[in-house]
Design a protein around this motif. Structure first.
Motif, short mmCIF file in Angstrom:
data_model
loop_
_atom_site.label_atom_id
_atom_site.label_comp_id
_atom_site.label_asym_id
_atom_site.label_seq_id
_atom_site.Cartn_x
_atom_site.Cartn_y
_atom_site.Cartn_z
N VAL A 1 -8.50 -10.07 -27.52
CA VAL A 1 -7.24 -9.41 -26.53
C VAL A 1 -5.92 -9.98 -26.66
N HIS A 2 -6.05 -11.18 -26.97
CA HIS A 2 -4.69 -12.17 -26.89
C HIS A 2 -3.87 -11.69 -28.18
N ALA A 3 -4.49 -11.08 -29.23
CA ALA A 3 -3.56 -10.36 -30.22
C ALA A 3 -3.08 -9.23 -29.73
N LEU A 4 -3.67 -8.40 -28.86
CA LEU A 4 -3.15 -7.19 -28.48
C LEU A 4 -2.04 -7.33 -27.45
N LYS A 5 -2.11 -8.60 -26.59
CA LYS A 5 -1.09 -8.84 -25.75
C LYS A 5 0.05 -9.42 -26.51
N ASP A 6 0.10 -10.23 -27.45
CA ASP A 6 1.09 -10.67 -28.22
C ASP A 6 1.78 -9.66 -28.98
N ALA A 7 1.36 -8.45 -29.20
CA ALA A 7 1.82 -7.39 -29.90
C ALA A 7 2.51 -6.36 -28.83
N ALA A 8 2.38 -6.63 -27.46
CA ALA A 8 3.09 -5.85 -26.48
C ALA A 8 4.54 -6.06 -26.68
N ARG A 9 5.55 -4.96 -26.42
CA ARG A 9 6.91 -5.21 -26.31
C ARG A 9 7.28 -6.07 -25.15
N ASP A 10 6.51 -5.86 -24.21
CA ASP A 10 6.85 -6.35 -22.54
C ASP A 10 5.72 -6.29 -21.81
N ARG A 11 5.75 -6.93 -20.49
CA ARG A 11 4.49 -6.79 -19.88
C ARG A 11 4.14 -5.60 -19.31
N LEU A 12 5.19 -4.70 -18.98
CA LEU A 12 5.03 -3.22 -18.66
C LEU A 12 3.95 -2.52 -19.64
N ASP A 13 4.59 -2.72 -20.97
CA ASP A 13 3.93 -2.05 -22.29
C ASP A 13 2.42 -2.33 -22.07
N TYR A 14 2.14 -3.80 -22.05
CA TYR A 14 0.50 -4.27 -22.00
C TYR A 14 -0.18 -3.73 -20.86
N GLN A 15 0.72 -3.64 -19.68
CA GLN A 15 -0.16 -3.02 -18.46
C GLN A 15 -0.34 -1.58 -18.60
N ARG A 16 0.37 -0.91 -19.31
CA ARG A 16 0.08 0.52 -19.73
C ARG A 16 -1.27 0.59 -20.45
N PHE A 17 -1.21 -0.08 -21.42
CA PHE A 17 -2.35 -0.29 -22.36
C PHE A 17 -3.41 -0.34 -21.64
N MET A 18 -3.68 -1.66 -20.68
CA MET A 18 -4.84 -1.77 -19.98
C MET A 18 -5.09 -1.01 -19.07
N HIS A 19 -4.26 -0.05 -18.44
CA HIS A 19 -4.61 1.01 -17.64
C HIS A 19 -5.30 2.16 -18.38
N GLY A 20 -4.71 2.30 -19.65
CA GLY A 20 -5.31 3.29 -20.59
C GLY A 20 -6.73 3.11 -20.90
N LEU A 21 -7.03 1.64 -21.00
CA LEU A 21 -8.30 1.36 -21.46
C LEU A 21 -9.30 1.53 -20.11
N GLU A 22 -8.80 1.31 -18.96
CA GLU A 22 -9.42 1.49 -17.67
C GLU A 22 -9.87 3.11 -17.63
N ALA A 23 -8.88 3.79 -17.70
CA ALA A 23 -8.93 5.15 -17.57
C ALA A 23 -10.02 5.96 -18.64
N GLN A 24 -9.86 5.42 -19.62
CA GLN A 24 -10.84 5.73 -20.88
C GLN A 24 -12.47 5.44 -20.48
N ALA A 25 -12.49 4.00 -20.01
CA ALA A 25 -13.88 3.83 -19.55
C ALA A 25 -14.31 4.59 -18.33
N ALA A 26 -13.77 4.91 -17.30
CA ALA A 26 -14.03 5.54 -16.07
C ALA A 26 -14.12 7.06 -16.52
N VAL A 27 -13.54 7.69 -17.24
CA VAL A 27 -13.71 9.22 -17.67
C VAL A 27 -14.67 9.14 -18.42
N GLY A 28 -15.00 8.36 -19.53
CA GLY A 28 -16.02 8.40 -20.48
C GLY A 28 -17.36 7.90 -20.10
#
Length: 496
Positions: free
Chosen positions: A137-164
């Protein structure tokens, strides 16, 4: 394993949970992982994160599920598979059908975090996994443009897990600013922490459930080991003992008045009839004073009454116990051969008290044990990590033994053969004990004689006088009161 939609993830009593198959972990989680939720496994290099992930994944597959293992900048897939194959839980035949590995770094390098998110969604749709593991996960966090970009990514994972309905494990390093500053941990439904502690020149692995939404989990730190079988967690003894408060206008029921005999002539009379059923007895004394033989006699008496027994020891090896019993005509060997008495012995080095007592309780359940002798209490105390919790640990242990309807003798050596001071080990333990027997030598005219006394019997009259304990080839016997000398408890025995 069939996937569920988000609406199916919670029952009337809380979220649906999926067993992990990791010994001890489901007990901490009160059932298992939350289906369709994000779980973060936090730990430094070598903490055991990937071992845990593979073990959980293997358990999922055996229940009919599929696993998708995604990697950022971590070990190669071949390295991960090679490491996993060293454990008995992992079957190479899982790969690539039920256990599929995919790398995110090429997509991450070309399309950034947004591209990685799209690749994850594509792989989930294509493979329809029950469990997604995201390692690095540290590599994904380092690739984020900023904190908001990484937060959007995490919300996407959460939504994917919940819906699926896809259960997700994120393997992460400890963040420099703490978990409160990282969206990985604020969004996640669960946080597990793995690490090590330095304890008296040894490293002890520790596991803790920092967070688990909607589940009454067992908190705090718990020791674990990594062996060829995989990870096994040993929940703290005191943490898994639950005592419900009872409010009633009716008086409590009387305890059983059944007494157990040790088949030592005269001892039952000293105890006011014997040892109470399901009681806990501390037998404290100087080395060689007869504690082990009294413990063996307690077990053989039970075996002859149809009660299976267990000698759980760290001092004398089984062969030494057999020789000692035979010397005083105690039929220990026969009862072992006929399966009425069981022996457990190991050298008391690098012990974990929670692991040892968990093994004891498992043997009690497996063999229907009714009488237990633990030799010795000091070895168990030394293995409690950290030592500050030994009193609560022992309180939990005695509670579990009584709950299992086991009558127990704990043996403890005194350091002094003779002396003016007499200190009962862990005086605070007395409240948990039903009986305390004291054995020691006394010097009389250049000869050492064994004495026995009863320091405590709960709620029953007993003999307070000191008596000689006689040990011969015919067995054990309690003699007449030893009342012609003073300072006998010091071992000096001065004649009146």
């Amino acid at each position: 394993m069939a996937r569920t939609n988000a609406g199916d993830r919670s029952g009337p009593l809380g979220p649906e949970q999926v067993p992990t198959g990791v010994p001890g972990l489901d007990r901490l989680l009160s059932g298992g992982l939350r289906r369709g939720s994000l779980h973060v496994v936090l730990g430094g290099p070598g903490a055991g994160k990937s071992v845990l992930a593979h073990q959980i994944g293997a358990g999922m597959i055996r229940m009919g599920g599929k696993v998708l293992y995604l990697t950022g900048l971590v070990e190669t897939h071949q390295t991960l598979i090679t490491q996993a194959r060293t454990f008995r839980f992992f079957d190479p035949a899982f790969v690539p059908g039920a256990f599929y590995y995919a790398g995110l770094y090429p997509t991450l390098a070309g399309g950034g975090l947004e591209g990685a998110g799209e690749e994850i969604r594509r792989l989930v749709v294509h493979h329809a996994p029950s469990l997604v593991i995201l390692d690095g996960v540290h590599a994904l966090k380092d690739a984020a443009r900023d904190r908001l970009d990484y937060q959007r990514f995490m919300h996407g994972l959460e939504a994917q897990a919940a819906v699926g309905g896809v259960t997700t494990l994120l393997l992460a390093h400890p963040p420099e600013g703490g978990i409160a500053s990282d969206p990985t941990f604020t969004i996640a439904d669960a946080i597990f922490e793995m690490g090590t502690e330095e304890v008296r020149l040894r490293q002890v692995r520790m596991f803790s459930v920092v967070k688990l939404r909607g589940v009454a989990h067992v908190s705090g730190r718990h020791a674990f080991r990594i062996t060829a079988e995989g990870i096994e967690i040993y929940p703290r003894m005191e943490a898994i003992v639950t005592s419900a408060a009872t409010v009633s206008d009716s008086p409590p029921q009387d305890a059983s008045d059944e007494m157990l005999d040790l088949q030592v002539d005269g001892l039952a009379g000293m105890l006011g009839g014997g040892l109470a059923r399901d009681s806990v007895t501390l037998m404290v004394g100087t080395p060689g004073s007869g504690k082990t033989l009294l413990g063996i006699s307690f077990l053989t008496a039970g075996a002859e009454a149809g009660e299976p027994g267990l000698f759980f020891g760290y001092h004398e090896a089984p062969q030494a116990l057999l020789q000692k019993a035979a010397a005083v005509d105690l039929p220990l060997r026969r009862h072992i051969e006929e399966g009425r008495i069981h022996l457990y012995w190991r050298i008391p080095t690098e012990l974990l008290a929670d692991q040892e007592m968990q093994r004891l309780l498992e043997m009690v359940e497996r063999h229907g044990i009714r009488r237990v002798v633990i030799d010795a209490l000091e070895d168990v105390r030394q293995a409690v990590i950290p030592r500050e919790r030994e009193l609560t640990f022992l309180s939990g242990l005695t509670h579990r033994l009584r709950e299992a309807r086991v009558s127990t003798i704990l043996m403890q050596d005194l350091e002094r053969i003779v002396g003016l001071n007499f200190d009962l080990p862990m005086a605070e333990l007395s409240a948990m004990l039903d009986n305390v027997l004291h054995l020691r030598y006394v010097e009389q005219k250049g000869e050492l004689k064994r004495l026995i006394s009863v320091l405590k019997v709960r709620a029953r009259e007993h003999d307070h006088r000191l008596r000689e304990l006689q040990i011969s080839g015919k067995g054990l016997k309690v003699g007449k009161p030893y009342d012609r000398q003073e300072l006998v408890l010091t071992g000096l025995g001065i004649s009146r």
